[in-house]
Design a protein around this motif. Structure first.
Motif, PDB file in Angstrom:
ATOM      1  N   VAL A  67       0.842  -1.199   0.000  1.00 53.91           N
ATOM      2  CA  VAL A  67       0.000   0.000   0.000  1.00 53.91           C
ATOM      3  C   VAL A  67       0.880   1.254   0.000  1.00 53.91           C
ATOM      4  CG1 VAL A  67      -1.812   1.277   1.192  1.00 53.91           C
ATOM      5  CG2 VAL A  67      -1.773  -1.238   1.301  1.00 53.91           C
ATOM      6  N   PRO A  68       0.845   2.050  -1.065  1.00 48.17           N
ATOM      7  CA  PRO A  68       1.620   3.295  -1.084  1.00 48.17           C
ATOM      8  C   PRO A  68       1.166   4.239   0.023  1.00 48.17           C
ATOM      9  CG  PRO A  68       0.807   2.738  -3.285  1.00 48.17           C
ATOM     10  CD  PRO A  68       0.106   1.834  -2.321  1.00 48.17           C
ATOM     11  N   THR A  69       2.103   4.952   0.610  1.00 45.95           N
ATOM     12  CA  THR A  69       1.780   5.887   1.688  1.00 45.95           C
ATOM     13  C   THR A  69       1.897   7.345   1.250  1.00 45.95           C
ATOM     14  OG1 THR A  69       4.068   5.824   2.479  1.00 45.95           O
ATOM     15  CG2 THR A  69       2.538   4.243   3.447  1.00 45.95           C
ATOM     16  N   ASP A  70       2.253   7.545  -0.011  1.00 48.83           N
ATOM     17  CA  ASP A  70       2.487   8.915  -0.482  1.00 48.83           C
ATOM     18  C   ASP A  70       1.624   9.289  -1.682  1.00 48.83           C
ATOM     19  OD1 ASP A  70       3.658   7.182  -2.249  1.00 48.83           O
ATOM     20  OD2 ASP A  70       5.577   8.244  -2.382  1.00 48.83           O
ATOM     21  N   THR A  71       0.648   8.451  -1.992  1.00 50.42           N
ATOM     22  CA  THR A  71      -0.209   8.745  -3.141  1.00 50.42           C
ATOM     23  C   THR A  71      -1.579   8.101  -2.921  1.00 50.42           C
ATOM     24  OG1 THR A  71      -0.345   8.670  -5.576  1.00 50.42           O
ATOM     25  CG2 THR A  71       0.461   6.695  -4.468  1.00 50.42           C
ATOM     26  N   PRO A  72      -2.650   8.720  -3.421  1.00 48.41           N
ATOM     27  CA  PRO A  72      -3.975   8.111  -3.258  1.00 48.41           C
ATOM     28  C   PRO A  72      -4.120   6.847  -4.099  1.00 48.41           C
ATOM     29  CG  PRO A  72      -4.125  10.047  -4.664  1.00 48.41           C
ATOM     30  CD  PRO A  72      -2.725  10.028  -4.121  1.00 48.41           C
ATOM     31  N   VAL A  73      -4.935   5.920  -3.619  1.00 51.77           N
ATOM     32  CA  VAL A  73      -5.151   4.656  -4.313  1.00 51.77           C
ATOM     33  C   VAL A  73      -6.642   4.344  -4.347  1.00 51.77           C
ATOM     34  CG1 VAL A  73      -2.907   3.805  -3.495  1.00 51.77           C
ATOM     35  CG2 VAL A  73      -5.007   3.194  -2.240  1.00 51.77           C
ATOM     36  N   LEU A  74      -6.997   3.349  -5.131  1.00 53.35           N
ATOM     37  CA  LEU A  74      -8.350   2.809  -5.123  1.00 53.35           C
ATOM     38  C   LEU A  74      -8.285   1.418  -4.497  1.00 53.35           C
ATOM     39  CD1 LEU A  74     -11.353   2.791  -5.943  1.00 53.35           C
ATOM     40  CD2 LEU A  74     -10.645   1.822  -8.154  1.00 53.35           C
ATOM     41  N   TYR A  75      -8.841   1.302  -3.295  1.00 57.71           N
ATOM     42  CA  TYR A  75      -8.908  -0.005  -2.635  1.00 57.71           C
ATOM     43  C   TYR A  75     -10.118  -0.755  -3.180  1.00 57.71           C
ATOM     44  CZ  TYR A  75      -5.835   1.945   1.038  1.00 57.71           C
ATOM     45  OH  TYR A  75      -4.802   2.522   1.741  1.00 57.71           O
ATOM     46  N   ILE A  76      -9.898  -2.010  -3.556  1.00 58.06           N
ATOM     47  CA  ILE A  76     -10.979  -2.865  -4.037  1.00 58.06           C
ATOM     48  C   ILE A  76     -10.999  -4.131  -3.184  1.00 58.06           C
ATOM     49  CG2 ILE A  76     -11.780  -4.331  -5.935  1.00 58.06           C
ATOM     50  CD1 ILE A  76     -12.282  -1.445  -6.562  1.00 58.06           C
ATOM     51  N   GLY A  77     -12.124  -4.410  -2.539  1.00 57.80           N
ATOM     52  CA  GLY A  77     -12.173  -5.580  -1.674  1.00 57.80           C
ATOM     53  C   GLY A  77     -13.450  -6.389  -1.822  1.00 57.80           C
ATOM     54  N   ASN A  78     -13.382  -7.638  -1.389  1.00 53.98           N
ATOM     55  CA  ASN A  78     -14.596  -8.448  -1.279  1.00 53.98           C
ATOM     56  C   ASN A  78     -15.353  -8.013  -0.036  1.00 53.98           C
ATOM     57  OD1 ASN A  78     -12.330  -9.678   0.230  1.00 53.98           O
ATOM     58  ND2 ASN A  78     -13.795 -11.265   0.774  1.00 53.98           N
ATOM     59  N   HIS A  79     -16.661  -8.286  -0.008  1.00 53.21           N
ATOM     60  CA  HIS A  79     -17.490  -7.727   1.070  1.00 53.21           C
ATOM     61  C   HIS A  79     -18.417  -8.788   1.636  1.00 53.21           C
ATOM     62  CE1 HIS A  79     -19.245  -4.765   3.527  1.00 53.21           C
ATOM     63  NE2 HIS A  79     -20.180  -4.303   2.722  1.00 53.21           N
ATOM     64  N   ARG A  80     -18.160  -9.162   2.911  1.00 53.44           N
ATOM     65  CA  ARG A  80     -18.954 -10.203   3.557  1.00 53.44           C
ATOM     66  C   ARG A  80     -19.597  -9.753   4.871  1.00 53.44           C
ATOM     67  NH1 ARG A  80     -20.246 -15.179   1.821  1.00 53.44           N
ATOM     68  NH2 ARG A  80     -19.591 -16.159   3.767  1.00 53.44           N
ATOM     69  N   SER A  81     -19.099  -8.635   5.414  1.00 55.48           N
ATOM     70  CA  SER A  81     -19.519  -8.297   6.768  1.00 55.48           C
ATOM     71  C   SER A  81     -19.575  -6.790   6.988  1.00 55.48           C
ATOM     72  CB  SER A  81     -18.546  -8.922   7.777  1.00 55.48           C
ATOM     73  OG  SER A  81     -18.787  -8.471   9.091  1.00 55.48           O
ATOM     74  N   PHE A  82     -20.430  -6.376   7.941  1.00 55.51           N
ATOM     75  CA  PHE A  82     -20.427  -4.983   8.380  1.00 55.51           C
ATOM     76  C   PHE A  82     -19.086  -4.633   9.020  1.00 55.51           C
ATOM     77  CE2 PHE A  82     -25.125  -5.619   8.428  1.00 55.51           C
ATOM     78  CZ  PHE A  82     -25.464  -4.555   7.618  1.00 55.51           C
ATOM     79  N   PHE A  83     -18.358  -5.636   9.480  1.00 49.74           N
ATOM     80  CA  PHE A  83     -17.064  -5.403  10.114  1.00 49.74           C
ATOM     81  C   PHE A  83     -15.948  -5.157   9.096  1.00 49.74           C
ATOM     82  CE2 PHE A  83     -19.184  -6.971  13.835  1.00 49.74           C
ATOM     83  CZ  PHE A  83     -18.494  -6.413  14.904  1.00 49.74           C
ATOM     84  N   ASP A  84     -16.228  -5.290   7.805  1.00 49.43           N
ATOM     85  CA  ASP A  84     -15.179  -5.078   6.799  1.00 49.43           C
ATOM     86  C   ASP A  84     -14.610  -3.664   6.846  1.00 49.43           C
ATOM     87  OD1 ASP A  84     -15.381  -7.679   5.908  1.00 49.43           O
ATOM     88  OD2 ASP A  84     -16.784  -7.210   4.289  1.00 49.43           O
ATOM     89  N   VAL A  85     -15.458  -2.691   7.186  1.00 41.43           N
ATOM     90  CA  VAL A  85     -14.974  -1.302   7.286  1.00 41.43           C
ATOM     91  C   VAL A  85     -14.102  -1.110   8.526  1.00 41.43           C
ATOM     92  CG1 VAL A  85     -15.615   1.120   7.459  1.00 41.43           C
ATOM     93  CG2 VAL A  85     -16.874  -0.391   5.908  1.00 41.43           C
ATOM     94  N   PRO A  86     -14.552  -1.517   9.736  1.00 44.33           N
ATOM     95  CA  PRO A  86     -13.658  -1.416  10.906  1.00 44.33           C
ATOM     96  C   PRO A  86     -12.365  -2.211  10.755  1.00 44.33           C
ATOM     97  CG  PRO A  86     -15.921  -1.758  11.623  1.00 44.33           C
ATOM     98  CD  PRO A  86     -15.924  -1.934  10.141  1.00 44.33           C
ATOM     99  N   ILE A  87     -12.393  -3.262   9.948  1.00 45.07           N
ATOM    100  CA  ILE A  87     -11.181  -4.058   9.727  1.00 45.07           C
ATOM    101  C   ILE A  87     -10.193  -3.318   8.836  1.00 45.07           C
ATOM    102  CG2 ILE A  87     -10.323  -6.118   8.504  1.00 45.07           C
ATOM    103  CD1 ILE A  87     -12.869  -7.562   9.561  1.00 45.07           C
ATOM    104  N   THR A  88     -10.686  -2.703   7.775  1.00 46.71           N
ATOM    105  CA  THR A  88      -9.796  -2.112   6.778  1.00 46.71           C
ATOM    106  C   THR A  88      -9.445  -0.646   7.025  1.00 46.71           C
ATOM    107  OG1 THR A  88     -11.728  -1.629   5.348  1.00 46.71           O
ATOM    108  CG2 THR A  88     -10.561  -3.703   4.981  1.00 46.71           C
ATOM    109  N   TYR A  89     -10.391   0.121   7.594  1.00 48.38           N
ATOM    110  CA  TYR A  89     -10.159   1.564   7.715  1.00 48.38           C
ATOM    111  C   TYR A  89      -8.965   1.935   8.609  1.00 48.38           C
ATOM    112  CZ  TYR A  89     -11.196   6.543   7.832  1.00 48.38           C
ATOM    113  OH  TYR A  89     -11.097   7.894   7.713  1.00 48.38           O
ATOM    114  N   PRO A  90      -8.748   1.235   9.735  1.00 51.31           N
ATOM    115  CA  PRO A  90      -7.596   1.600  10.571  1.00 51.31           C
ATOM    116  C   PRO A  90      -6.243   1.395   9.894  1.00 51.31           C
ATOM    117  CG  PRO A  90      -9.186   0.344  11.848  1.00 51.31           C
ATOM    118  CD  PRO A  90      -9.601   0.249  10.413  1.00 51.31           C
TER     119      PRO A  90
END
Length: 246
Positions: A67-90
């Motif tokens: 994951v680059p830390t100096d440029t914006p990216v487009l994250y693309i993920g599979n989605h199974r749970s409401f917890f997917d956001v708390p898992i990935t956002y931090p």
């Protein structure tokens, strides 16, 4: 049920107690908008980490160096749970907005925080409005903000997490129009936190793997035409690989 109740208390408690925080950050934003945005990012990341701890989630992260830390990216993920956001956002190193369903915009305080964090709301029933959301996301990336989207369009409720819903190709215009890298995210085991045995929340091992960045301009012509399927295949391979480790 204890974990479920505690998670609800944390979420509702934060939203209520954050009202004065929103006011303080609004004042800070008048003098230093970037400081306000970074502060909002770190506050919510900390809350999400606490929610995962309360829920008993053991998180293994693989490939974070991709994951680059100096440029914006487009994250693309599979989605199974409401917890997917708390898992990935931090794990997001820079300002990042998620594309969420339009219904989330009606939730008081939660929608205020989401808008502050550059989240966008997608009306899945209105193609014209959906296009406006994608165009808004393109402008976010151009201004230095990463975007995360789950291109299945909704949570997959299929019994096997390898059985993903088709990825909507329109989501990938965010990358093709900005030339930002696509970061594939494979989330394994997240449905076992809550959805698989609703309403109980169970202690669960979740694996989050980031694939190598995909640069659209470096792909073969055929892969460019089917970016959704190309990215989904990469995520599928990671899910298969990580299944044995859960």
């Amino acid at each position: 049920m204890i974990r479920f109740i505690l998670c609800v208390i944390v979420v509702v408690g934060f939203l209520i107690l954050s009202i004065p925080i929103l006011l303080v950050e609004w004042i800070i934003g008048k003098f230093n908008p970037m400081a306000k945005e970074i502060s909002s990012l770190r506050i919510v990341q900390a809350v999400f980490r606490f929610i995962l701890w309360v829920a008993g989630v053991k998180l293994t992260v693989i490939g974070e160096e991709n994951v680059p830390t100096d440029t914006p990216v487009l994250y693309i993920g599979n989605h199974r749970s409401f917890f997917d956001v708390p898992i990935t956002y931090p794990r997001c190193p820079i300002r990042t907005g998620y594309i969420a369903k339009k219904e989330m915009e009606k939730v008081p305080l939660l929608s205020t925080w989401m808008k502050r964090l550059h989240c966008l709301f997608l009306d899945r029933k209105d193609i014209k409005q959906g296009l406006k959301t994608i165009l808004a996301a393109i402008e976010k990336v151009k201004s230095g903000i990463s975007i995360c989207i789950f291109p299945e369009g909704t949570r997959s409720k299929n019994e096997d997490e390898l059985d993903m819903l088709p990825f909507h190709e329109g989501s990938f215009k965010i990358a093709t129009k900005t030339n930002c890298p696509i970061i594939p995210m494979a989330i394994s085991g997240s449905a076992d936190i809550w959805e698989s045995h609703f309403p109980r929340i169970k202690k669960t091992h979740v694996i989050l793997e980031y694939g190598k960045p995909i640069y659209v301009d470096q792909l073969e012509k055929e892969d460019k035409k089917h970016l959704g399927a190309y990215t989904q295949n990469i995520i599928h391979e990671m899910l298969v690989k990580n299944r044995a480790q859960l």
